[in-house]
Design a protein around this motif. Structure first.
Motif, PDB file in Angstrom:
ATOM      1  N   LEU A 214       0.818  -1.211   0.000  1.00  0.00           N
ATOM      2  CA  LEU A 214       0.000   0.000   0.000  1.00  0.00           C
ATOM      3  C   LEU A 214       0.856   1.267   0.000  1.00  0.00           C
ATOM      4  O   LEU A 214       0.406   2.334  -0.385  1.00  0.00           O
ATOM      5  N   GLY A 215       2.111   1.152   0.424  1.00  0.00           N
ATOM      6  CA  GLY A 215       3.031   2.276   0.340  1.00  0.00           C
ATOM      7  C   GLY A 215       3.292   2.649  -1.118  1.00  0.00           C
ATOM      8  O   GLY A 215       3.303   3.826  -1.482  1.00  0.00           O
ATOM      9  N   PHE A 242      -7.696   5.907   0.962  1.00  0.00           N
ATOM     10  CA  PHE A 242      -6.895   6.067   2.169  1.00  0.00           C
ATOM     11  C   PHE A 242      -7.602   6.855   3.274  1.00  0.00           C
ATOM     12  O   PHE A 242      -7.408   6.596   4.444  1.00  0.00           O
ATOM     13  N   ALA A 256      -4.221  -2.996   9.320  1.00  0.00           N
ATOM     14  CA  ALA A 256      -3.279  -4.083   9.604  1.00  0.00           C
ATOM     15  C   ALA A 256      -1.837  -3.708   9.302  1.00  0.00           C
ATOM     16  O   ALA A 256      -0.914  -4.348   9.780  1.00  0.00           O
ATOM     17  N   PRO A 258       1.442  -1.372   9.712  1.00  0.00           N
ATOM     18  CA  PRO A 258       1.936  -0.375  10.644  1.00  0.00           C
ATOM     19  C   PRO A 258       2.119   0.975   9.936  1.00  0.00           C
ATOM     20  O   PRO A 258       2.477   1.023   8.765  1.00  0.00           O
ATOM     21  N   LEU A 266      -1.653  -3.298  16.222  1.00  0.00           N
ATOM     22  CA  LEU A 266      -2.171  -3.387  14.863  1.00  0.00           C
ATOM     23  C   LEU A 266      -3.559  -4.012  14.894  1.00  0.00           C
ATOM     24  O   LEU A 266      -3.826  -4.924  15.670  1.00  0.00           O
ATOM     25  N   VAL A 268      -6.376  -6.400  13.422  1.00  0.00           N
ATOM     26  CA  VAL A 268      -6.205  -7.701  12.802  1.00  0.00           C
ATOM     27  C   VAL A 268      -7.468  -8.094  12.056  1.00  0.00           C
ATOM     28  O   VAL A 268      -8.572  -7.866  12.531  1.00  0.00           O
TER      29      VAL A 268
ATOM     30  N   VAL B 187      -0.334  -9.076   4.468  1.00  0.00           N
ATOM     31  CA  VAL B 187      -0.438  -8.049   5.511  1.00  0.00           C
ATOM     32  C   VAL B 187      -1.412  -8.381   6.623  1.00  0.00           C
ATOM     33  O   VAL B 187      -1.120  -8.142   7.794  1.00  0.00           O
ATOM     34  N   GLN B 190       0.322 -10.938   8.636  1.00  0.00           N
ATOM     35  CA  GLN B 190       1.506 -10.330   9.246  1.00  0.00           C
ATOM     36  C   GLN B 190       1.133  -9.607  10.540  1.00  0.00           C
ATOM     37  O   GLN B 190       1.825  -9.716  11.547  1.00  0.00           O
ATOM     38  N   ALA B 191       0.004  -8.900  10.499  1.00  0.00           N
ATOM     39  CA  ALA B 191      -0.429  -8.169  11.689  1.00  0.00           C
ATOM     40  C   ALA B 191      -0.686  -9.128  12.846  1.00  0.00           C
ATOM     41  O   ALA B 191      -0.303  -8.867  13.988  1.00  0.00           O
ATOM     42  N   GLN B 192      -1.317 -10.281  12.551  1.00  0.00           N
ATOM     43  CA  GLN B 192      -1.569 -11.271  13.612  1.00  0.00           C
ATOM     44  C   GLN B 192      -0.257 -11.758  14.218  1.00  0.00           C
ATOM     45  O   GLN B 192      -0.122 -11.843  15.444  1.00  0.00           O
ATOM     46  N   ASN B 195       1.587  -8.981  16.256  1.00  0.00           N
ATOM     47  CA  ASN B 195       0.953  -8.809  17.565  1.00  0.00           C
ATOM     48  C   ASN B 195       1.346  -9.930  18.516  1.00  0.00           C
ATOM     49  O   ASN B 195       1.629  -9.693  19.692  1.00  0.00           O
ATOM     50  N   HIS B 213      13.969  -6.514   6.066  1.00  0.00           N
ATOM     51  CA  HIS B 213      14.247  -5.424   5.141  1.00  0.00           C
ATOM     52  C   HIS B 213      13.036  -4.504   5.034  1.00  0.00           C
ATOM     53  O   HIS B 213      13.062  -3.513   4.336  1.00  0.00           O
ATOM     54  N   LEU B 215      11.333  -1.769   6.466  1.00  0.00           N
ATOM     55  CA  LEU B 215      11.676  -0.755   7.462  1.00  0.00           C
ATOM     56  C   LEU B 215      10.469  -0.270   8.252  1.00  0.00           C
ATOM     57  O   LEU B 215      10.599   0.130   9.401  1.00  0.00           O
ATOM     58  N   ILE B 216       9.293  -0.316   7.639  1.00  0.00           N
ATOM     59  CA  ILE B 216       8.101   0.141   8.361  1.00  0.00           C
ATOM     60  C   ILE B 216       7.787  -0.820   9.505  1.00  0.00           C
ATOM     61  O   ILE B 216       7.446  -0.396  10.609  1.00  0.00           O
ATOM     62  N   VAL B 217       7.913  -2.107   9.230  1.00  0.00           N
ATOM     63  CA  VAL B 217       7.673  -3.095  10.283  1.00  0.00           C
ATOM     64  C   VAL B 217       8.704  -2.929  11.405  1.00  0.00           C
ATOM     65  O   VAL B 217       8.371  -2.964  12.593  1.00  0.00           O
ATOM     66  N   GLU B 219      10.335  -0.222  12.204  1.00  0.00           N
ATOM     67  CA  GLU B 219      10.040   1.022  12.929  1.00  0.00           C
ATOM     68  C   GLU B 219       8.965   0.767  13.975  1.00  0.00           C
ATOM     69  O   GLU B 219       9.001   1.288  15.082  1.00  0.00           O
ATOM     70  N   TYR B 220       7.993  -0.068  13.611  1.00  0.00           N
ATOM     71  CA  TYR B 220       6.887  -0.346  14.514  1.00  0.00           C
ATOM     72  C   TYR B 220       7.332  -1.185  15.711  1.00  0.00           C
ATOM     73  O   TYR B 220       6.939  -0.928  16.839  1.00  0.00           O
ATOM     74  N   PHE B 243      14.945   7.073  12.309  1.00  0.00           N
ATOM     75  CA  PHE B 243      13.892   7.516  11.396  1.00  0.00           C
ATOM     76  C   PHE B 243      13.770   9.031  11.288  1.00  0.00           C
ATOM     77  O   PHE B 243      13.464   9.554  10.229  1.00  0.00           O
ATOM     78  N   PRO B 259       8.442   3.443   0.714  1.00  0.00           N
ATOM     79  CA  PRO B 259       7.082   3.829   0.337  1.00  0.00           C
ATOM     80  C   PRO B 259       6.185   3.813   1.580  1.00  0.00           C
ATOM     81  O   PRO B 259       5.962   2.764   2.170  1.00  0.00           O
ATOM     82  N   ILE B 260       5.715   4.991   1.960  1.00  0.00           N
ATOM     83  CA  ILE B 260       4.906   5.088   3.173  1.00  0.00           C
ATOM     84  C   ILE B 260       3.425   4.976   2.836  1.00  0.00           C
ATOM     85  O   ILE B 260       2.934   5.668   1.957  1.00  0.00           O
ATOM     86  N   PRO B 261       2.723   4.089   3.537  1.00  0.00           N
ATOM     87  CA  PRO B 261       1.308   3.902   3.225  1.00  0.00           C
ATOM     88  C   PRO B 261       0.447   5.029   3.787  1.00  0.00           C
ATOM     89  O   PRO B 261      -0.438   4.823   4.602  1.00  0.00           O
TER      90      PRO B 261
END
Ligand SMILES: Nc1ncnc2c1ncn2[C@@H]1O[C@H](COP(=O)(O)OP(=O)(O)OP(=O)(O)O)[C@@H](O)[C@H]1O
Ligand SMILES: Nc1ncnc2c1ncn2[C@@H]1O[C@H](COP(=O)(O)OP(=O)(O)OP(=O)(O)O)[C@@H](O)[C@H]1O
Ligand code: SF4
Ligand SMILES: [Mg+2]
Ligand SMILES: [Mg+2]
Lengths: 319, 325
Positions: A214-215, A242, A256, A258, A266, A268, B187, B190-192, B195, B213, B215-217, B219-220, B243, B259-261
């Motif tokens: 999504l980025g 968005f 979901a 970050p 996050l 889920v 995704v 991944q969140a599950q 957590n 690799h 970086l957003i994950v 950072e979190y 950051f 790429p930032i969501p």
């Protein structure tokens, strides 16, 4: 309007059963836009791309229903000979893995000129000149020398730039890019995405950008189509997806991933994607949906236009 | 907080299997002069592009491979000088979860056998007790008891990663190497798993080296981040420093192009020219100088910059970095 898909159905007839990979898919691509096609593994993004180009592997695959209008004509009714002309000239495609899409036994220059010469008249010399120009356009270092290299002598990022050069060499009106940077590192990905963006502005080609990131969508796209289990669940402008997503799945996806500086847990989406052989009746997302009601289990939600250029398929918006 | 893990000048060279006509032997310099510490209860992120040496660092820590030079100590014990009995004890305190949930589980073993295997090797637990421990773990990672007799292929990617985590936790480790634990997952799944990783850390007071690799994950999830380039650590700092105030030109470029969501955060991107050089022929001086947008000084080509302490646990290996007084 450049491309309009109407109720497209593509199935795979496998040993385990019929995989209903695309179920009455509707999708529109306008001239000069970058449309993002997002969704998780197996939701049918690549099959959509292959169906447009009529490249679904058959057997086991088959397009069993629907229409694909490109510049006003239904591609599904065309002779294979005509399709071959369209592929690579009017519609071209870049795949995720450049290594497997380039032929290892020919120089990259040979491969690029072969493509241009199938679709455009001209001498070999002219084709080579054109290829050199394309390599310059995609900022390959030392373009004339690169023409004589074999794929294995080039890095992944360079190979992907050659794929882009090849895809754009016939000035297509639609470029389909299926996860074009997934195999690349972030700094190389940035170069390639920047390149695609710049070329689009220069050539006004429409792009169908397939990705699960999504980025990348936020950075590249004008509009977004969200798919779930072979169906389009939401279609809207980038801003609306968005900032005001409507479908529970779209909201779930956004929750979901970050965000920068996120401190909260996050969100889920429970469970995992349904089977495409035996998908749930009604809304295919209902077993994972936190706001489902009785009707969701029984009836397939219709596509509702909730605003100009914002479509959702969900019973919550069906009045 | 006490130091759990300490690496001092660790180096790993792999001989290349190049053509026999070459007289001089060549080496892949996978890890070069790496030093860092990890404290109890922390999550330290290790980031960098493909082939920069992240997994090799993880494998050395787990003692799966030996370093060419340097020391690794776990709770003040030199891992490569331990005797057999001590080593067994220390090893139990470390676990690992790899990226690929498809190949890291033996397809011919049931879930019960997979999770119980380390218990059989390292403890005397048997029969019902063994079974109870396995069930307890499966519950902890969010799987039901009815999984026990099923096989890996019957599970989705996210579920398999839960099984791999259960196996990594079965001996009550204090420290886990998580090598791209969510990179193969979608995704929503991944969140599950993220957590779960965070919850388990709180419950069991675990320390993590989180390799990724994405970086957003990182950072979190990470408290501190280490950035690698061509086998060397170029910057270490708190997640906020890396950051929001990166100093090394490589870190700056890396962070700028993620790429930032989010559609509101439009940032100025720094594009690096060219590709990462081969780890066989590493450039002289600062190995980043061939791509560095800020390198102008002769010194960059000539001298290898060492990690400088800028205070507040911020370390940078760049000739241009200034120590503030
Ligand atoms: N050749 C095939 N035979 C059988 N089933 C297939 C075939 N190709 C695709 N499918 C099925 O069609 C569905 C859609 O696949 P598709 O490749 O379009 O997914 P995708 O959205 O591109 O996923 P990804 O993000 O992993 O690339 C999947 O369930 C897949 O199993
Ligand atoms: N057993 C080995 N023999 C030879 N070279 C190796 C071996 N293991 C790793 N390497 C090389 O060492 C370098 C570092 O590899 P490593 O797997 O540590 O990178 P990484 O940072 O984990 O990359 P990725 O993000 O792709 O997982 C690479 O150039 C790799 O090819
Ligand atoms: S030492 Fe020089 S080349 Fe290396 S990162 Fe700093 S400025 Fe760039
Ligand atoms: Mg795909
Ligand atoms: Mg690795």
């Amino acid at each position: 309007m450049l491309l309009e898909i109407k109720e497209l159905e593509t199935h795979f007839f496998t040993y385990e059963g019929v995989v209903k990979a695309l179920n009455k898919l509707d999708l529109t691509i306008y001239k000069g836009e970058t449309l993002g096609l997002v969704g998780e593994t197996g939701c049918g993004k690549s099959v959509t791309a292959l169906s447009i180009l009529r490249l679904v592997p058959a057997p086991p695959g088959k397009i069993v229903g629907g229409k694909v209008f490109f510049e006003g004509e239904n591609l599904l009714e065309k002779e294979e000979k005509e399709m071959r002309k369209i592929r690579g000239s009017k519609i071209s495609m870049i795949f995720q893995n450049p290594t497997s899409s380039l032929n290892p036994v020919f120089t990259v220059g040979n491969q690029v000129t072969t493509v241009t010469r199938t679709h455009q008249k001209g001498s070999k010399r002219e084709a080579q000149k054109k290829a050199t120009e394309m390599f310059e356009l995609v900022r390959l270092p030392d373009p004339e020398r690169t023409l004589w290299k074999y794929p294995h002598e080039l890095s992944g990022g360079m190979q992907q730039r050659i794929m882009i050069a090849m895809a754009l060499s016939c000035e297509p009106s639609l470029l389909i890019a299926d996860e074009p940077t997934t195999a690349l590192d972030v700094t190389i990905q940035a170069q390639v995405l920047n390149l695609i963006k710049r070329l689009k502005e220069e050539t006004k080609t429409s792009i169908l950008l397939i990705t699960h990131n999504l980025g990348i969508v936020a950075k590249m796209c004008d509009r977004v189509v969200v798919m779930y289990a072979g169906e389009v669940v939401e279609e809207a402008s980038l801003n609306k997806i968005f900032e005001a997503p409507k479908h529970p799945y779209t909201m779930g996806l956004l929750g979901a991933i970050p965000k920068l500086n996120q401190k909260e847990k996050l969100e889920v989406i429970k469970g995992s994607v349904c089977s495409l052989i035996d998908p749930p009746q009604g809304c295919r997302f209902y077993p994972r949906c936190s706001s489902f009601t009785e009707i969701c289990q029984k009836e397939k939600p219709a596509r509702v236009k909730i605003e100009e250029d914002h479509f959702v398929s969900c019973h919550l918006y069906n009045f | 907080m006490s130091v759990v893990l300490k690496l001092t000048n660790v180096r790993k060279y792999f001989p290349t299997t190049k053509s026999f006509s070459q007289r001089k032997k060549e080496y892949v310099k996978a890890v070069e002069d790496v030093s860092f510490i990890i404290r109890e209860g922390e999550t330290v992120g290790l980031v960098g592009e493909s082939g920069c040496g992240k997994t090799t660092v993880g494998r050395i820590i787990l003692r799966l491979i030996a370093p060419t030079a340097g020391q690794v100590s776990f709770r003040d014990q030199d891992l490569f000088a331990l005797r057999k009995e001590e080593l067994r004890k220390t090893r139990k305190k470390m676990g690992v979860v790899f990226q690929d949930p498809y190949s890291s589980l033996n397809p011919r073993m049931s879930i019960q056998e997979i999770v119980a295997e380390p218990l059989k090797i390292h403890t005397n637990l048997k029969g019902l007790e063994l079974q109870e421990r396995v069930v307890e773990l499966l519950k902890q990672v969010g799987l039901k008891e009815d999984c026990l007799r099923r096989y890996p292929h019957e599970f989705s990617g996210g579920q398999r990663q839960r099984i791999a985590i259960a196996r990594a936790l079965v001996l009550n480790p204090a420290f886990l190497v998580l090598d791209e634990p969510t990179s193969a997952l979608d995704v929503s799944v991944q969140a599950q798993v993220l957590n779960l990783i965070i919850e388990l850390q709180k419950e069991l007071n675990l320390t993590y080296l989180f390799i990724s690799h994405d970086l957003i994950v990182v950072e979190y999830i990470a408290d501190r981040i280490m950035v690698m380039y061509l086998g060397r650590i170029v910057e270490i700092g708190s997640t906020d420093k890396i950051f929001n105030h990166p100093i090394h030109p490589y870190t700056k470029a890396l962070i700028s192009v993620i790429p930032i969501p989010d559609i509101c955060q439009q940032r100025k991107e720094i594009f690096l020219e060219g590709d990462v050089p081969s780890p066989v022929n590493v450039p002289s001086g600062c190995s980043f100088h061939t791509r560095c947008p800020e390198a102008k000084e002769e010194v960059c080509k000539r001298e290898i910059p060492i990690l400088k302490d800028l205070g507040q646990e911020h370390y940078v290996a760049c000739h241009l970095a200034k120590v503030e007084s």
